[in-house]
Scaffold this motif. Structure first.
Motif, PDB file in Angstrom:
ATOM      1  N   ASN A  28      53.804  70.562  94.246  1.00 44.00           N
ATOM      2  CA  ASN A  28      52.946  71.737  94.393  1.00 44.00           C
ATOM      3  C   ASN A  28      53.317  72.644  95.559  1.00 44.00           C
ATOM      4  O   ASN A  28      53.292  73.857  95.440  1.00 44.00           O
ATOM      5  CB  ASN A  28      51.474  71.327  94.500  1.00 44.00           C
ATOM      6  N   ASP A  69      47.619  63.577  90.895  1.00 54.62           N
ATOM      7  CA  ASP A  69      46.293  63.859  90.367  1.00 54.62           C
ATOM      8  C   ASP A  69      45.502  62.551  90.250  1.00 54.62           C
ATOM      9  O   ASP A  69      46.039  61.466  90.448  1.00 54.62           O
ATOM     10  CB  ASP A  69      46.406  64.566  89.010  1.00 54.62           C
ATOM     11  N   ARG A 125      47.647  76.343  96.204  1.00 56.52           N
ATOM     12  CA  ARG A 125      48.313  75.185  95.599  1.00 56.52           C
ATOM     13  C   ARG A 125      48.246  73.923  96.456  1.00 56.52           C
ATOM     14  O   ARG A 125      48.875  72.922  96.125  1.00 56.52           O
ATOM     15  CB  ARG A 125      49.788  75.522  95.344  1.00 56.52           C
ATOM     16  N   LYS A 155      52.147  75.774  79.555  1.00 61.82           N
ATOM     17  CA  LYS A 155      51.112  74.983  78.859  1.00 61.82           C
ATOM     18  C   LYS A 155      50.049  74.502  79.851  1.00 61.82           C
ATOM     19  O   LYS A 155      48.889  74.341  79.497  1.00 61.82           O
ATOM     20  CB  LYS A 155      51.745  73.770  78.167  1.00 61.82           C
ATOM     21  N   SER A 188      46.041  75.048  79.499  1.00 59.19           N
ATOM     22  CA  SER A 188      45.105  73.920  79.516  1.00 59.19           C
ATOM     23  C   SER A 188      44.051  74.094  80.596  1.00 59.19           C
ATOM     24  O   SER A 188      42.866  73.850  80.362  1.00 59.19           O
ATOM     25  CB  SER A 188      45.853  72.609  79.776  1.00 59.19           C
ATOM     26  N   ILE A 189      44.489  74.503  81.781  1.00 61.23           N
ATOM     27  CA  ILE A 189      43.529  74.674  82.881  1.00 61.23           C
ATOM     28  C   ILE A 189      42.534  75.783  82.513  1.00 61.23           C
ATOM     29  O   ILE A 189      41.323  75.643  82.691  1.00 61.23           O
ATOM     30  CB  ILE A 189      44.272  75.014  84.197  1.00 61.23           C
ATOM     31  N   SER A 223      40.084  74.582  80.062  1.00 58.70           N
ATOM     32  CA  SER A 223      39.166  73.635  80.678  1.00 58.70           C
ATOM     33  C   SER A 223      38.062  74.372  81.444  1.00 58.70           C
ATOM     34  O   SER A 223      36.890  73.994  81.390  1.00 58.70           O
ATOM     35  CB  SER A 223      39.989  72.724  81.600  1.00 58.70           C
ATOM     36  N   ARG A 247      35.557  71.116  91.516  1.00 60.33           N
ATOM     37  CA  ARG A 247      36.832  70.948  90.819  1.00 60.33           C
ATOM     38  C   ARG A 247      37.951  71.555  91.646  1.00 60.33           C
ATOM     39  O   ARG A 247      37.700  72.357  92.548  1.00 60.33           O
ATOM     40  CB  ARG A 247      36.792  71.641  89.440  1.00 60.33           C
ATOM     41  N   GLU A 248      39.168  71.138  91.325  1.00 59.40           N
ATOM     42  CA  GLU A 248      40.316  71.669  92.070  1.00 59.40           C
ATOM     43  C   GLU A 248      41.426  71.952  91.061  1.00 59.40           C
ATOM     44  O   GLU A 248      41.723  71.101  90.217  1.00 59.40           O
ATOM     45  CB  GLU A 248      40.773  70.617  93.079  1.00 59.40           C
ATOM     46  N   PHE A 249      41.988  73.133  91.137  1.00 56.35           N
ATOM     47  CA  PHE A 249      43.068  73.496  90.222  1.00 56.35           C
ATOM     48  C   PHE A 249      44.234  74.086  91.004  1.00 56.35           C
ATOM     49  O   PHE A 249      44.094  74.438  92.175  1.00 56.35           O
ATOM     50  CB  PHE A 249      42.572  74.516  89.184  1.00 56.35           C
ATOM     51  N   LEU A 250      45.344  74.211  90.293  1.00 60.16           N
ATOM     52  CA  LEU A 250      46.589  74.631  90.948  1.00 60.16           C
ATOM     53  C   LEU A 250      46.704  76.162  91.016  1.00 60.16           C
ATOM     54  O   LEU A 250      47.714  76.740  90.652  1.00 60.16           O
ATOM     55  CB  LEU A 250      47.775  74.024  90.187  1.00 60.16           C
TER      56      LEU A 250
END
Lengths: 362, 475
Positions: free
Chosen positions: B164, B236, B286, B333, B337-338, B341, B390-393
């Motif tokens: 990341n 993750d 990130r 992809k 997906s994120i 979600s 939540r945590e995302f990139l």
């Protein structure tokens, strides 16, 4: 004068003729009410056409569609026993089964025949007749339980057995217990070490790639007197092949194999410089054939060198399995000097990428 | 084709199995990376003693000197990458090509790494609480009139690294200065940084035997963690879960880093808006130390609106644009997906994507052929909403309005908490909380790191144990 290419071509043509004749023989057997098994006889009744009349060669097997592995899960297992073998002792072997019902295949003599044919490919210099064997790997419900022992006996040896239960290993890993899986592996390896130290005549070893690695971390094969290693059971990559030859085997012969309970045993084409440690297998034709097909159109065999899904066909009197789509992929390999039919290169699990949401950054 | 080999006790090894890393935008292969089979790794790890022995020939002071030189080599030199030479500019372009990280962010991370290498003495000073480092050379000594003896807990440190952000590599480098050999498994898209750090250290005189570099699969990663005496894994929740209770392995999962504003300061929230924005958006959002939520006892809607206004100005820019703050997804992809979600969670009542009104189109955009997720602020009415924590990139944060008394009980574990408050009771509770790893009191961005502070466990204590020790001088 006939050159080598023409000779190979003639051998290929003759092998196709032999294959077609063999297919007719097998079809006659399996669809004859006196010799066939209940499964195929029932199946034929629903077809609306007579396989014995209409299947004249390998190419006609497409009329059966694709063999479904679900047919092999659950009973009654006797529906697979050909009436022609009704008075013979029957074995049942399983494949899969980490979760759910495993696939079952009956056997009478096939495992012996397959392993006797395989025996011819083992060089006596490295697998000396009369020397003993250690089988270090899965036994239990698998064909290997009897097959390796038969191979040893066929070569006038005695086979020591150490069992590993792969279903338990998979369960441990799924349970998040990698440490326990490691402890179990060491338990298995310790038993192998005990045998190798106590029995000097063990020259030949059957094992899986992972157990070979684990064993060689504890012992020098050369010092233990092992001169031939027959390896199978799981996927092998060219890198593993190279690693084994360069760093584990210390000069012992390496015989990788691909196979399963449903098909039999495909042997590795002897390694040559320039192969780059590619693992090239040829099936025991005409008893079993391997084809590489387009995953999106499994009727279509891909070109030589192209990648596709592995399609297996088994043609013995004990078991008829036309066109089973295996969960493996590979490159299609042309016939060679020893094997006048298609082979496969670098078999590995067949996978289509799935999208996953990754939670978190790290 | 550029090729990155394995390093087996520092020696390059070209595997027959390679991973081809694509350019995030064009899809063209940027580099082939040799992949280690698990058995090869395990076999190498049978002789970890070699790495330790090689480092034992040097004093910690020598190794600190090497780190200082390596800092300059890392920043300025052409260093080997396989059989080619990699200039600092090459490194920036290559890393950006496989991860999508804009050049400007790569350079900022380079500076972080340089800083840690150059200031390694201070880093160790913080980690060891000013221990006389000669004690590590001798194994024993005296401090403040007390006899001390330390022993290494392991022959080597095995680290499973992420892709990341390059800054994360600052966390394992001190192990080298602490005389511990390293076996590294790089992130699948980011082999560049650990390889370059190793090469910089070797150029500075470090013994090659001290470094194992093993790009590998999940199985190979497991072998590294199981067979090195000590380990660290970044990943993750799913990939790190099995290591949670594994002795000797430090788990660095999602950070769920947060900003809390106390009731006493919430009316002056505008004064802290820059800190909030920086915490969420720096480094492309990130890092595990980026804030992924803001917890307030009041005025949540206003704060969310202001954050949305500021963050929605961050838009995709070219990789070499100095204003670039957003990284595209090397794997489109993952972005899809994120995004799905988040949208799915928003279908549940009690949360609103406040940024939606501030941007022209969707959250997921394609710009110059690459996929981006635009910064997103979600206002959550309750801490139970699935997007509250939540945590995302990418720059994503929830704003959660919750009673201050209940806040610590419901906000879950956090890698970093920045608490903007003078409320002594709240501060006492934060200080006492086992769920807060790094704590910043005051208006400090969550991603501002002081390298003399421990990070998710103290590396020195991870690598060294202290034994009871008495010494008559007649031994």
């Amino acid at each position: 004068m006939i050159n080598e290419e023409e000779t190979q071509e003639k051998r290929a043509e003759s092998s196709i003729e032999n294959l077609d004749a063999w297919v007719r023989e097998i079809i006659q057997w399996h669809f004859n009410p006196a010799t066939g098994c209940p499964f195929w006889l029932d199946y034929a009744e629903r077809l609306g056409w007579d396989p014995r009349r209409e299947i004249q060669g390998y190419g006609d097997l497409g009329r059966f569609g694709f063999f479904q592995d679900e047919w092999l899960r659950g009973g009654p297992v006797r529906r697979w026993v050909p009436r022609g073998f009704a008075d013979r002792p029957v074995y049942v072997f399983e494949t899969g089964g980490s979760t759910g019902v495993p696939k079952s295949r009956i056997s009478v003599e096939d495992f012996r025949v397959d392993y006797e044919l395989f025996s011819r490919t083992l060089p006596s210099e490295f697998f000396p007749p009369g020397s003993d064997w250690l089988s270090l790997g899965p036994t239990g419900p698998r064909r290997l339980r009897l097959a390796i022992e038969h191979l040893a006996q066929f070569r006038s040896g005695i086979c020591f057995m150490v069992d590993l239960d792969p279903r338990w290993v998979i369960k441990l890993i799924k349970m998040g217990q990698p440490k326990m899986a490691e402890v179990y592996k060491q338990h298995v390896i310790e038993q192998a070490l005990t045998i190798l130290r106590a029995h000097e005549n063990v020259r030949c070893l059957f094992t899986t790639p992972k157990l070979l690695e684990a064993l060689c971390e504890k012992i020098s094969l050369k010092k233990a007197g092992v001169t031939g290693v027959f390896c199978g059971g799981t996927e092998m990559t060219p890198q593993f092949h190279r690693f084994a030859v360069e760093e584990l085997l210390e000069g012992a012969y390496f015989a990788p194999t691909y196979g399963n309970t449903l098909m039999g045993l495909a042997v590795h084409k002897p390694r040559r410089p320039g192969d780059d440690y590619a693992i090239i297998y040829y099936p025991p034709g005409p008893r079993a054939l391997i084809e590489v097909v387009d995953p999106d159109d499994p009727e279509r065999v891909v070109g030589y060198g192209e990648t596709g899904r592995v399609r297996l066909t088994t043609l013995t009197r004990e078991f008829f399995m036309p066109r089973f789509l295996e969960r493996d992929e590979a490159e299609r390999e042309p016939p060679c000097e020893h094997f006048p039919w298609d082979g496969v290169r670098n078999v590995r699990p067949f996978s289509r990428l799935q999208a996953n949401v990754v939670e978190g950054v790290y | 084709m550029l090729h990155i080999p394995l390093l087996r006790q520092g020696q390059p090894y070209r595997s027959l199995e390679v991973a081809r890393l694509p350019h995030y935008s064009t899809g063209e292969t940027v580099v082939e990376v040799s992949q280690a089979n698990a058995g090869l790794i395990r076999r190498d790890l049978l002789d970890q003693e070699a790495g330790r022995r090689a480092l034992a020939a040097f004093s910690v002071a020598d190794l600190l000197q090497m780190c200082a030189h390596a800092a300059e080599h890392f920043m300025s030199d052409a260093l080997p990458v396989g059989e080619e030479a990699q200039t600092p500019d090459d490194y920036v372009r290559q890393l950006s090509a496989t991860t999508g990280l804009p050049h400007v962010l790569v350079r900022k991370n380079m500076e972080k790494i340089r800083g840690v290498l150059a200031e390694m003495g201070n880093v160790l000073d913080g980690l060891t609480r000013s221990l006389d480092l000669k004690i590590l050379d001798a194994g024993f000594g005296e401090a403040n009139g007390h006899a001390l003896s330390f022993y290494p807990r392991a022959e080597s440190l095995g680290v499973v690294l992420p892709s990341n952000s390059p800054g994360v590599h600052s966390l394992w480098i001190p192990a080298f200065a602490l005389k511990t050999a390293l076996n590294l498994k790089p992130g699948s898209a980011e082999p560049w940084t650990p390889y370059r750090i190793i090469q910089a250290l070797i150029r500075a005189g470090a013994p090659r035997e001290a470094f194992g570099f093993y790009p590998t699969d999940h199985t190979g990663s497991g072998e590294i963690l199981r067979h090195c005496g000590r380990g660290m894994i970044f990943g993750d929740t799913a990939s790190t879960a099995i290591w949670k209770d594994y002795p000797g392995v430090e788990v660095h999962g999602p950070g769920y880093s947060k900003i809390i504003i106390g009731l006493d300061r919430v009316d002056e929230w505008e004064k802290h808006l820059d800190v909030l924005v920086a915490s969420i958006a720096e480094n492309g959002g990130r890092s595990c130390i980026n804030a992924s939520s803001v917890w307030v006892p009041a005025r949540g809607a206003e704060i969310a609106e202001a954050l949305a206004d500021r963050l929605s100005r961050i838009v995709p820019r070219a990789a070499d644009d100095d204003q670039a703050l957003l990284a595209p997804f090397a794997n489109p992809k993952a972005a899809v997906s994120i995004n799905a979600s988040i949208d799915q969670a928003l279908e549940q009542s009690g949360a609103r994507d406040v940024t939606a009104a501030h941007r022209a189109g969707d959250r997921l955009v394609t710009w110059q052929g690459s996929s981006y997720l635009l910064p997103t602020v979600v206002l959550c009415e309750t801490p139970e909403h699935p997007l509250a924590n939540r945590e995302f990139l990418f720059p994503f944060a929830s704003v959660v309005e919750v009673n201050q008394e209940a806040m610590l009980d419901v906000m879950g574990p956090s890698l970093v908490v920045t608490a903007i408050t003078s409320d002594q009771q709240l501060i006492r509770r934060l200080v006492a909380s086992p769920h807060v790893d790094r704590l910043n009191l005051g208006s400090v961005p969550t991603c501002k790191v002081s390298w003399d502070q421990p990070h998710e466990g103290n590396l020195f204590e991870h690598l060294y144990g202290r034994r009871a020790f008495q010494h008559t001088g007649a031994a």
